[in-house]
Design an enzyme around this catalytic site. Sequence first.
Site, PDB file in Angstrom:
ATOM      1  N   HIS A 133       9.304   2.588 -15.642  1.00 22.31           N
ATOM      2  CA  HIS A 133       8.664   1.457 -14.958  1.00 22.31           C
ATOM      3  C   HIS A 133       9.764   0.690 -14.214  1.00 22.31           C
ATOM      4  CE1 HIS A 133       6.695  -2.544 -14.762  1.00 22.31           C
ATOM      5  NE2 HIS A 133       5.555  -1.905 -14.946  1.00 22.31           N
ATOM      6  N   ASP A 210      11.682   1.226 -24.035  1.00 27.61           N
ATOM      7  CA  ASP A 210      10.643   0.358 -23.476  1.00 27.61           C
ATOM      8  C   ASP A 210       9.336   0.719 -24.179  1.00 27.61           C
ATOM      9  OD1 ASP A 210       8.492  -0.545 -22.024  1.00 27.61           O
ATOM     10  OD2 ASP A 210       9.231   0.111 -20.070  1.00 27.61           O
ATOM     11  N   GLN A 213       3.954   0.340 -23.679  1.00 26.34           N
ATOM     12  CA  GLN A 213       2.695   1.093 -23.796  1.00 26.34           C
ATOM     13  C   GLN A 213       2.564   1.772 -25.158  1.00 26.34           C
ATOM     14  OE1 GLN A 213       0.317   1.052 -21.563  1.00 26.34           O
ATOM     15  NE2 GLN A 213       1.430   0.042 -19.919  1.00 26.34           N
ATOM     16  N   LYS A 236      -0.202  -6.230 -23.903  1.00 26.32           N
ATOM     17  CA  LYS A 236      -0.649  -4.829 -23.893  1.00 26.32           C
ATOM     18  C   LYS A 236      -1.069  -4.383 -25.288  1.00 26.32           C
ATOM     19  CE  LYS A 236       2.283  -3.811 -19.968  1.00 26.32           C
ATOM     20  NZ  LYS A 236       1.446  -3.684 -18.781  1.00 26.32           N
ATOM     21  N   CYS A 374       3.998   0.515 -10.566  1.00 21.65           N
ATOM     22  CA  CYS A 374       5.405   0.105 -10.761  1.00 21.65           C
ATOM     23  C   CYS A 374       6.275   1.295 -11.173  1.00 21.65           C
ATOM     24  CB  CYS A 374       5.532  -1.028 -11.776  1.00 21.65           C
ATOM     25  SG  CYS A 374       4.693  -2.520 -11.284  1.00 21.65           S
TER      26      CYS A 374
HETATM   27  N1  PMP Z   1       7.216  -1.036 -19.095  1.00 23.08           N
HETATM   28  C1  PMP Z   1       6.053  -0.392 -19.059  1.00 23.08           C
HETATM   29  C2  PMP Z   1       5.992   1.052 -19.452  1.00 23.08           C
HETATM   30  C3  PMP Z   1       4.903  -1.060 -18.662  1.00 23.08           C
HETATM   31  O1  PMP Z   1       3.720  -0.427 -18.620  1.00 23.08           O
HETATM   32  C4  PMP Z   1       4.996  -2.424 -18.296  1.00 23.08           C
HETATM   33  C5  PMP Z   1       3.778  -3.202 -17.820  1.00 23.08           C
HETATM   34  N2  PMP Z   1       3.027  -2.531 -16.848  1.00 23.08           N
HETATM   35  C6  PMP Z   1       6.234  -3.055 -18.367  1.00 23.08           C
HETATM   36  C7  PMP Z   1       7.318  -2.331 -18.776  1.00 23.08           C
HETATM   37  C8  PMP Z   1       6.399  -4.503 -18.045  1.00 23.08           C
HETATM   38  O2  PMP Z   1       5.713  -5.305 -18.982  1.00 23.08           O
HETATM   39  P1  PMP Z   1       5.549  -6.878 -18.726  1.00 23.08           P
HETATM   40  O3  PMP Z   1       4.968  -6.995 -17.346  1.00 23.08           O
HETATM   41  O4  PMP Z   1       4.591  -7.310 -19.785  1.00 23.08           O
HETATM   42  O5  PMP Z   1       6.885  -7.491 -18.834  1.00 23.08           O
END
Ligand code: PMP
Length: 416
Positions: A133, A210, A213, A236, A374
């Site tokens: 991401h 990270d 998910q 999430k 993203c």
């Molecule tokens: N890493 C992953 C794999 C994600 O799916 C996301 C959110 N789409 C993020 C990081 C970022 O999370 P946040 O916007 O809650 O900081």
Amino acid sequence: MTAAAGRPAVAKPFDLARIRAEFPILAEPVRGGRLAYLDNGATTQKPEAVLRAMDFYYRHQNANVHRATHDLAERATLAYEGARDRIARYLGAAREEIVFTRGTTEAINLVAYSYLLPRLRQGDEILLTGMEHHSNIVPWQLIAAQAGAKVVAAPLNDAGELDVAAWRALINARTRLAAVVHVSNTLGTLNPVGTLIGHAHAHGIPVLVDGAQAIAHLAVDVKALDVDFYACSAHKAYGPTGFGTLYAKREHLEAMRPWHGGGDMIRTVSFEGSTWNDVPYKFEAGTPDMAGAIGFAAALDYIEAQGLPAIAAHEHALLEEGTARLAEVPGLRLIGTAAQKGGILSFVMDCAHPQDIGTVLDQAGVAVRTGHHCTMPLMQRFGIPATVRASLGMYNGSDDLRQLAQALHKVRSLFR
Ligand code: PMP
């Protein structure tokens, strides 16, 4: 409002109808019809238990934490620090190793600026994967540019699995940190993080995972993984937005310099200089999001009350059913067919752009995400500008997948 720290949650039998009834927004009509909420990868909906815990906090406990001596301040501090115990227990961590952040993004930035940047030298490398991401790419690029270091990304195969041999081959004497997504938000790929951590540690390289998910879908034990840093977001995992956690090994937190300066992160302040509070408070400047912490703890209580194994089994069955239903739609291609996968169905169709597909799905009450999610480098890897992504949560059922499939057949008839 949260389970007492240390008391194991007793899982109720997995009952989809009951679970759905506990998420008020799922009864909300959209476009005049039934909502099929399949955008859980972007954010999950919140159960009554989380809404109630946050409401209770503001009605009965609200005051600033840590400083004052009055009754409400004590209640707020107990609830807030109780939430830290709860989150620590969920991840298998010690409470001192849980730093509250605004989410995964801020947690990764904290590691980048506070841990890695001071250690980064010209020519050093940060090892990523091709499925990260943006929040697990851009912070590393920013600090790499400052230090004259570089970011290196390991390749994926056509199923969207990490090429572990290639990842290993990229480790060298200049590698300072490896960062990898636990479950890909775009592909659903579940990475073998335990194996990767073992390889990296054999070379003395710390690893950040990270977990944005992952935490709502599979059991995470940071000690068993021996991971150095683990980042996650409450929203999430059925908790509130704008709140999350960085788990970091205590020895790393002790060695890290503060990042944000302000109240609560100090022990003493004078114009000659300041000294720092103990970990984790050294990294929590300013008035924190007390309701966020309490909501997150309530969400983890809720997940454990349903039982992570039951949730994982339910979502896996839905993933299989959804994969089969999508295979029946002519001209549809799944992006992400890893053998080990979480509940994410990303796809493209030969007859329409993802944006147009998303619009037709929305008219049918199906909430999905369209775009690059993203993960622009991943889109480049697959030679596509965007996908449609249906992502599963514990409250989804076959009816949601049927609604999705019907709408996709409609897309086919409209754009053929
Ligand atoms: N890493 C992953 C794999 C994600 O799916 C996301 C959110 N789409 C993020 C990081 C970022 O999370 P946040 O916007 O809650 O900081």
